[in-house]
Design an enzyme around this catalytic site. Sequence first.
Site, PDB file in Angstrom:
ATOM      1  CD  GLU A  28     -31.769  23.638  -4.734  1.00 20.06           C
ATOM      2  OE1 GLU A  28     -31.753  24.379  -5.707  1.00 20.06           O
ATOM      3  OE2 GLU A  28     -32.735  22.913  -4.452  1.00 20.06           O
ATOM      4  CB  THR A  29     -28.123  20.122  -3.864  1.00 19.57           C
ATOM      5  OG1 THR A  29     -29.406  19.772  -3.348  1.00 19.57           O
ATOM      6  CG2 THR A  29     -27.366  18.847  -4.197  1.00 19.57           C
ATOM      7  CG  ASP A  45      -2.278  10.601  -4.686  1.00 23.58           C
ATOM      8  OD1 ASP A  45      -2.072  11.780  -4.296  1.00 23.58           O
ATOM      9  OD2 ASP A  45      -2.759  10.344  -5.814  1.00 23.58           O
ATOM     10  CG  MET A  54      -6.573   1.978   1.701  1.00 20.93           C
ATOM     11  SD  MET A  54      -5.323   0.872   1.134  1.00 20.93           S
ATOM     12  CE  MET A  54      -4.102   1.199   2.402  1.00 20.93           C
ATOM     13  CG  HIS A  92     -30.496  18.163  -0.206  1.00 18.15           C
ATOM     14  ND1 HIS A  92     -30.815  19.365  -0.794  1.00 18.15           N
ATOM     15  CD2 HIS A  92     -31.551  17.833   0.572  1.00 18.15           C
ATOM     16  CE1 HIS A  92     -32.025  19.734  -0.382  1.00 18.15           C
ATOM     17  NE2 HIS A  92     -32.487  18.821   0.453  1.00 18.15           N
ATOM     18  CG  HIS A 142      -1.819  -1.145   1.361  1.00 17.66           C
ATOM     19  ND1 HIS A 142      -2.974  -1.281   0.646  1.00 17.66           N
ATOM     20  CD2 HIS A 142      -1.738  -2.267   2.135  1.00 17.66           C
ATOM     21  CE1 HIS A 142      -3.587  -2.415   0.976  1.00 17.66           C
ATOM     22  NE2 HIS A 142      -2.838  -3.031   1.873  1.00 17.66           N
ATOM     23  CG  HIS A 176      -6.098  14.395  -4.128  1.00 16.21           C
ATOM     24  ND1 HIS A 176      -7.376  14.289  -4.629  1.00 16.21           N
ATOM     25  CD2 HIS A 176      -5.474  13.247  -4.504  1.00 16.21           C
ATOM     26  CE1 HIS A 176      -7.525  13.142  -5.267  1.00 16.21           C
ATOM     27  NE2 HIS A 176      -6.385  12.485  -5.193  1.00 16.21           N
ATOM     28  CG  HIS A 193     -31.229  15.564  -3.329  1.00 12.64           C
ATOM     29  ND1 HIS A 193     -32.121  15.297  -4.353  1.00 12.64           N
ATOM     30  CD2 HIS A 193     -31.983  16.028  -2.311  1.00 12.64           C
ATOM     31  CE1 HIS A 193     -33.339  15.636  -3.975  1.00 12.64           C
ATOM     32  NE2 HIS A 193     -33.289  16.063  -2.745  1.00 12.64           N
ATOM     33  CG  HIS A 240      -6.538   8.125  -3.441  1.00 16.04           C
ATOM     34  ND1 HIS A 240      -5.983   7.282  -4.383  1.00 16.04           N
ATOM     35  CD2 HIS A 240      -6.471   9.386  -3.975  1.00 16.04           C
ATOM     36  CE1 HIS A 240      -5.618   8.008  -5.442  1.00 16.04           C
ATOM     37  NE2 HIS A 240      -5.896   9.280  -5.224  1.00 16.04           N
ATOM     38  CB  CYS A 241      -4.348   3.158  -1.175  1.00 16.41           C
ATOM     39  SG  CYS A 241      -2.988   1.989  -1.330  1.00 16.41           S
ATOM     40  CG  HIS A 278      -5.382  -0.950  -3.005  1.00 23.11           C
ATOM     41  ND1 HIS A 278      -4.436  -1.094  -2.016  1.00 23.11           N
ATOM     42  CD2 HIS A 278      -5.228  -2.022  -3.819  1.00 23.11           C
ATOM     43  CE1 HIS A 278      -3.734  -2.209  -2.229  1.00 23.11           C
ATOM     44  NE2 HIS A 278      -4.191  -2.777  -3.327  1.00 23.11           N
TER      45      HIS A 278
END
Lengths: 367, 307
Positions: free
Chosen positions: A303-304, A121, A174, A279, A118, A123, A330, A158-159, A169
Amino acid sequence: MLTRRQALLGTAAGAMLVAAMPPLAAASVADTRNLPREKVTLVAPPHVHAHEQVATGGPKVVEFTLVIEEKPIVIDADGTVLHAMTYNGTVPGPLMVVHQNDYVELTLINPETNTLAHNIDFHAATGALGGGELTMVNPGEQVKLRFKATRTGTFVYHCAPGGAMIPWHVVSGMSGAIMVLPRDGLKDEAGRQLHYDRIYYVGENDFYMPRDEDGNFKAYESAGDAYADTLEVMRGLTPTHVVFNGARDALTGDNALKANVGETVLIVHSQANRDSRPHLIGGHGDHVWEQGKFDNPPAKDLETWFIRGGSAGAALYTFLQPGVYAYVNHNLIEAVELGATAHFLVEGEWDDDLMTQIAPPAPIMAN
Amino acid sequence: MKTKLFEVAGGALALLAVPAAIVLTDAPADAGRAAMPAPAATVTLPAGSVSWPAAGEYLVGGRPVAAPRIKVTLRQPLEIMAYQVGATDYLRCVADGACRPLDPRTPRAAGMPVTGVSYDDATAYAAWYSRGTGESWRLPTDAEWAYAAGERFGGETSVEADDPGNPAVAWLRRYREEAALRRAPDPAPKPAGHFGPNANGIYDMAGNVWEWTSTCYGRTVLSADRSKVESVVDNCGAHAVEGRHRTYMTNFIRDGASGGCAVGTPPDNLGFRLVREPRPLLSLQGLRGWLRSAQARLAGPDARTLS
């Protein structure tokens, strides 16, 4: 005879050969040597470790440890088992919080009890595939990575161990998120200070569980045994489960999220693989960083909001009415049929001015 | 106006104890069809009365209140299946073309109760079973189910507003009560008898298979002192489902847990058992007697009556 485990490890080892390790720059070590250090103990989502909203003092080195754990988890009330891959044993992995220009120092441990290689990463990080190139660890290994949190916002980690292993993964659980706060805290669109009384981290996952000929979800001995069938379902791009916090109903009932009328709540929502559209039924997003990046002014009164697959966003809301709120993706099919529903239980005084039932249900009156 | 409404309501309340699916045919079983199930083991309970929180939703002054306790007298003995209808029994009805096939995922081994069946499926089975046996079988009313369930009757969480000025107090309390009911989900159906008999010798009541009743969902408006019925609106597109707690499901729903719930906490599984009418045909006089025997009265601690 090549075992499945050897084959899977071999794939990972191949990826590692391609990723030649660049030497760590010695100069940067000196840069951080005199900085204050803080060791943070991470907590299981949806909760978030204690942190300052406005940083006191200058940048520091914030130390985190993630222990990778491969383990079966139950993802619905029918007892469907996913052979999950986790950071610190939870799906999603814990939310880390630092301030801009802090240094994140991560110790990533892959215990010998695991079977797969494993990595991680971020971001939020710059270079080396987000740190993925520098963090590949086989079972029985650990690695330490430092990166500077230069950009503010909420970011997925994340992996990403290479090739077909990457999506597998990730859809095995993950992923997690890190929030890099501006040193002077959150601001509204006019630069006024914003504050939250509570913070919740809602990690959304899409799972792809193979079914047998009768339509029942299949059980497997191990993640490796499930791999080929899972890949088939993944390629159809239609998840069998879309859930918050690792399982259907993980954030409902006894585990529903709590708040009081008048409290401001920051909801960090991540989706490492697939688009989502949070939402709050009966509520709103007062200030929403849909893309999660705090250098952009927040959108108001949404709203969303839209969470792009592979990103995390943040929504700030002050609860105005007591009651039971559903926080959903939603796409309501995903919310209700596939599981992407959480509940908020909000205590406080009812405001008749905001809403009241003028006439209760009654037989229709003849005119 | 009030009197007129009361008459409507009184009729609706009387219906609580009236069979909704009486099969009036006396046609003999067709010998060429699939074999009928072995005669069902039944328990016959003596005539008696039951005082129980009536099914449906109740309003007073526009606010939800707890269901009134209603006393219903069963003038005739109640003959009810000792076990829920079995999967293999239901499959005979399917083989005969009279019942809809089960979902492939539904357990169907001998000795398992039938699950994954809707109200429509249950009434189709009752009609087929009645035709085949030449007897009259139907779903129990909610009152009959409560009478048979005895100490295992669960009722439902109260919607009564704890604070008239703040409806959310009741919403939150009810949410927590329903969460507590669902704390240990164990949805896989168990073989018949797994949950044992109740004091009446009836098996598996309030296990993890909820049972359809013939009682419609409805909303009733009561007078301020709760002694009179002001209006009733029945929704027979949904029926009361009894088990560990009562809920209401839309007639065509087969999987209670995964949705389609009209009101209340979803049940783990949906099944049914039937009651047998003493006679296959009810004479007009008999029907009048039924209606008289089904006179519903408000009872319980407040001991108010509707008349």
